[in-house]
Structures are given as C-alpha cells and as structure tokens.
Design a protein around this motif. Structure first.
Motif, PDB file in Angstrom:
ATOM      1  N   ARG A  70       0.817  -1.217   0.000  1.00  0.00           N
ATOM      2  CA  ARG A  70       0.000   0.000   0.000  1.00  0.00           C
ATOM      3  C   ARG A  70       0.853   1.271   0.000  1.00  0.00           C
ATOM      4  N   MET A  71       2.173   1.127  -0.040  1.00  0.00           N
ATOM      5  CA  MET A  71       3.047   2.287  -0.008  1.00  0.00           C
ATOM      6  C   MET A  71       3.078   2.992  -1.359  1.00  0.00           C
ATOM      7  N   GLU A  72       3.213   4.308  -1.323  1.00  0.00           N
ATOM      8  CA  GLU A  72       3.379   5.083  -2.545  1.00  0.00           C
ATOM      9  C   GLU A  72       4.863   5.097  -2.907  1.00  0.00           C
ATOM     10  N   LEU A  73       5.185   4.453  -4.020  1.00  0.00           N
ATOM     11  CA  LEU A  73       6.565   4.347  -4.465  1.00  0.00           C
ATOM     12  C   LEU A  73       6.674   4.898  -5.882  1.00  0.00           C
ATOM     13  N   THR A  77       8.705   1.039 -10.027  1.00  0.00           N
ATOM     14  CA  THR A  77       9.322   0.266  -8.941  1.00  0.00           C
ATOM     15  C   THR A  77       9.110  -1.225  -9.201  1.00  0.00           C
TER      16      THR A  77
END
Length: 261
Positions: A70-73, A77
């Motif tokens: 759920r991380m914004e990368l 990526t």
C-alpha cells in the motif's frame, strides 16, 4: 507438497519424534549426571531448525497484510523490501556486548571497535499506532570509546537480479534517538573482487521520535562493471554514539529505473 507435509504418515513420524524427545526430557530431569554431549548438540540443532521454521511461516502469514503493498513508491518500482527482522520475532532477540561482526540474524550484523563492547543491539516490538512495521531495531550505547559503530543490512537475492547502472535504490527509514545524532547510510555493491561504495548522510541529525528520512542511491554514478552483482548490503553508521539510544522503527528499500537522459 502440502499433502505430503500434513499426511497421515508425516504426522505419525513427527508425533513419534515428539514422544522420543519427551522421554529424553523425562530421563534428563530424573538423572543427576550430565546429559551426553551428542544429545545436547542434537537438541540444539533441532531447536534452531524449529525456530527458523516458525519464523519463516510467520513471515509468510504476514504477506497478505504487509503495508508494503500500500506504499506510494516511484513509478516503475520493480522491487520493494522490508527486512524480515522488522516483520516477525527473531530467534535471537538481542546482542549484548558483542564482538565486532557478530550477527543478530541472517540479515543484520553489528560492527564496532569499542574495546569494552558497551553496546546492545536488540529487536523490540513496535506498539505505536503510527508504526508500520511490527518490530524495530534498538541500539543502546553506553561508555563507547571506539571510532566507529554501524550495523549492516544484507539485501536479499531478489534485489540483485539485473541490478545495474540503470537503477536507483531508494531507502526510506523512520528513526528515533534520545540525543541528537548524525546517521549515515552506505550502500555496498560487490562484483567479483571489487566493492563499490556510495555514502549518504540521512538528512539532519536525528533527535526525538518519528524522524522520517528518505535517500536515494543513483547507480548511474557508481563505478559498476557488466558483471552480475554477487552481494549488496547497507551499512547504517552512527557518528559519535556515546551514551545514546537509537531505534530504527522502520526501513523499506525499493528499486526503480532511473530516467534516461
């Protein structure tokens, strides 16, 4: 494979082994003399295997609720990673007064030149609502008289697949410290006999809780050959750590392609 592991014959074999060890335990509790060295070594080996098995299946069970997904990368990526020691209880929870180069887990080693070894590195539980990882790494330093102190995080094989000058490695951390301290991160990339090193300061000195830091290692500026990468690790280096307590609450490494100019 799952049927083989949980089938009737496999269960009987494990149940028989458990009964044998229970009988050995009962006998050891009744006897006054020493237990034979062979049995003691066998028990230690079995304990290590079982501990690693429990650690591995706990990691697998966390996959569906890992916040990494759920991380914004950055766009593009292709790899992201939070060390296992921050995700599940480790078999060895602490290193107390360790010699330099001692490993806390397969991923984490501590390096220093303090003659009194007045250092403790331990895994601790994250319990705050803002914590994204289940565990943290805590470093306690007493009368430190050495010139350097760092711990290393070994990158898994997945990070090395196709790694080259067209990549950027991104390191996102959450740290806390009792007293202000300057922290550096050094990426080490080994190709054959050569090791390329990239050093970055992790922003302003760390002081207090929830200090988020984000740095990038642009491999386009690294002196890398066409050979495949054999090994890579990140050193977290603490400057003047005398009488301080530092915690790495979270760390996430990710990889994305650099812009072609």
């Amino acid at each position: 494979m799952a049927r083989l592991e949980t089938g009737w014959i496999s269960r009987r074999i494990r149940a028989r082994a458990a009964r044998q060890w229970q009988r050995l335990l009962d006998k050891a509790q009744r006897r006054r003399g020493a237990v034979p060295d062979e049995l003691r070594d066998e028990a230690r080996d079995l304990q290590q295997v079982l501990t690693r098995y429990l650690h591995t299946i706990e990691i697998r069970s966390l996959g569906s609720r890992d916040s990494l997904s759920r991380m914004e990368l950055p766009a593009g990526t292709d790899w992201r990673w939070r060390p296992e020691i921050l995700r599940a209880r480790n078999a060895m929870p602490a290193l107390v007064a360790p010699v330099s180069g001692r490993w806390l887990s397969d991923e984490v080693a501590l390096f220093h030149d303090c003659p009194q070894r007045a250092v403790i590195l331990r895994q601790m539980r994250n319990r705050r609502a803002t914590d994204l990882s289940d565990y943290a790494l805590a470093l306690e330093v007493m009368g430190f008289e050495g010139s350097f102190l760092s711990f290393s995080l070994g990158l898994p094989p997945q990070a090395l697949e196709g790694l080259g000058g067209h990549h950027i490695l991104r390191l996102a951390t959450t740290l806390q410290s009792e007293r202000a301290i300057t922290v550096y991160a050094r990426l080490n990339i080994q190709q054959g006999p050569n090791t390329e090193k990239i050093l970055r300061q992790m922003g302003d000195p760390i002081e207090g809780a929830n200090c988020s830091r984000l740095i990038e290692f642009d491999l386009g500026y690294a002196d890398m050959s066409q050979r495949s990468v054999e090994k890579a690790w990140v050193d977290v280096i603490f400057e003047s750590p005398f009488m301080n307590a530092v915690a790495l609450r979270d760390v996430v490494l990710s990889r994305h392609a650099r812009a072609q100019i």
